[in-house]
Design an enzyme around this catalytic site. Structure first.
Site, mmCIF file in Angstrom:
data_model
loop_
_atom_site.group_PDB
_atom_site.id
_atom_site.type_symbol
_atom_site.label_atom_id
_atom_site.label_comp_id
_atom_site.label_asym_id
_atom_site.label_seq_id
_atom_site.Cartn_x
_atom_site.Cartn_y
_atom_site.Cartn_z
ATOM 1 N N CYS A 1 24.907 137.543 127.598
ATOM 2 C CA CYS A 1 25.054 136.908 129.040
ATOM 3 C C CYS A 1 23.712 137.055 129.696
ATOM 4 O O CYS A 1 22.688 136.734 129.285
ATOM 5 C CB CYS A 1 26.347 137.458 129.648
ATOM 6 S SG CYS A 1 26.270 139.262 129.818
ATOM 7 N N ARG A 2 23.909 137.590 131.023
ATOM 8 C CA ARG A 2 22.786 137.798 131.736
ATOM 9 C C ARG A 2 21.567 138.736 131.348
ATOM 10 O O ARG A 2 20.858 138.936 132.077
ATOM 11 C CB ARG A 2 23.165 137.770 133.150
ATOM 12 C CG ARG A 2 23.853 136.108 133.653
ATOM 13 C CD ARG A 2 24.311 136.513 135.053
ATOM 14 N NE ARG A 2 25.005 135.439 135.529
ATOM 15 C CZ ARG A 2 25.984 135.157 136.471
ATOM 16 N NH1 ARG A 2 26.369 136.146 136.862
ATOM 17 N NH2 ARG A 2 26.249 133.926 136.820
#
Lengths: 226, 226
Positions: free
Chosen positions: B183-184
């Site tokens: 993800c981030r």
DNA sequence: TTACCATTCAATTAATTAATTGAATAGTTT
DNA sequence: AAACTATTCAATTAATTAATTGAATGGTAA
């Protein structure tokens, strides 16, 4: 309203709170200056106070803040506390911050340019282009920082002539080769002052903008006398 | 006592004052979180408020501070202001700060470990070791960020399955190969949540700790759909 | 033109930070 | 033991910062 926060929000708040410890530590111009000085080698509180123009108590306060952020560490020897950067990653981070500031803040470039132009300075030169010539003995690389900083770490092949001793050397330097001068880096004024004095005496002298910090950042070899 | 300061002291005060603009900008946990979100692509004030749990007015105030430090820029389209990181050097700096914090602050590692252990997580894995297997079709690299972030930039060969759409996909994924989720980055919880859901359904899923930011920092190629 | 929307601005309050000043501490010198 | 030294601590003051709340602004939709 006292709503329960999800675990992920608490996690993020905690993590960002920690990251902000770094930000808070370097939000003060005074602490950044202290860190830059420590990048050149260990120093006592008294020396840091003198170099920065701050009171001893104020320097000590700022050092406690930096200790809390784990950016510095110290050892006591007798009455003296010797502070140093916690490790090399702190120095790397300072260089990264400098690069960002130069990249993003027009004022940084402007302030530097305005200051150096007062010394009628040509543009600084880069070490990469000189390394061969230094090794061949073609020119002299001169470190004008205090001697203890030179002993701690210096650029390869550099000779040490601390700025406050330069006067004594002005008649003894080889006239037939160029002299490249460096100091603590972009925030330091020793090199530009030294170049001025050398040129006044007829030497072909130039200022190197980088110091040991930028050099280490680029994983280039450093010499030490320790 | 109003003593005249030397030119060099004025110069240093000005330069360090400028550098401190960066420090002040990132001295707030809120602003670091905003910057991390913007590292994944442009966002409106409203979206930033929702993601961070802050009020719109508060986000806007922080964005003005970041604008002033030249770390972000924006463009207005109709009622909406779309903010983004000023340039790649800001992202690089954020990664450097993360590295420093991880290196120096035991609390950072501890908070992460405690959080991830709640998900009964194995250690995350590294992309370098997987790139060949992904290219061979041996495993699936899954991006669980919002789709607009995926479109803006994603890891090579990644497929997009936004976390809030994962439920719909849980019965349609190839069962014969491993799934690696990202993800981030290290401050984001989407990957760990996705891995949990996937494992519950019998998939062999693992979490990749790095995101596009770390990947770009290491000068690795990024894919984009823009 | 009016109503709605996203964002920014301004004022206020509470919390935090920076520098100063003097006291306290711990090590060294006499 | 007393005096001196370097440093740290604590209290104070002034300045700065963060969040809130409501007003203002500018663009869009009806």
């Amino acid at each position: 309203m006292n709503q329960k926060q999800p675990t992920s929000r608490i996690f993020k708040n905690e993590i960002y709170g920690q990251l902000a410890r770094i930000g808070k530590a370097i939000s003060s111009p005074r602490r950044i200056e202290i860190l830059d000085l420590l990048a050149q080698g260990q120093k006592s509180v008294e020396v840091l106070a003198r170099e920065t123009g701050m009171s001893i108590a104020n320097v000590s306060q700022h050092l406690q803040t930096l200790l809390d952020a784990r950016l510095v560490r110290y050892e006591k020897r007798g009455n003296y506390s010797y502070y140093r950067l916690a490790d090399e990653s702190v120095s790397d981070f300072l260089v990264a911050m400098n690069l960002l500031a130069e990249n993003r803040l027009a004022d940084v470039k402007h302030i530097r340019q305005e200051f150096y132009s007062k010394y009628d300075e040509t543009d600084p030169i880069e070490l990469d282009t000189l390394i061969d010539r230094i090794e061949n003995g073609d020119l002299t690389l001169m470190d004008v920082r205090p001697r203890d900083e030179y002993e701690a770490a210096h650029l390869p092949h550099a000779v040490s002539v601390p700025i406050d001793e330069l006067e004594k050397h002005l008649s003894h330097l080889p006239k037939d080769q160029e002299i490249v001068v460096y100091c603590r880096g972009k925030q330091c004024v020793y090199a530009v002052q030294a170049v001025r004095q050398l040129r006044k005496k007829g030497y072909q002298a130039y200022r190197l903008e980088e110091g040991i910090q930028e050099w280490k950042y680029r994983n280039r070899p450093i010499e030490t006398n320790q």
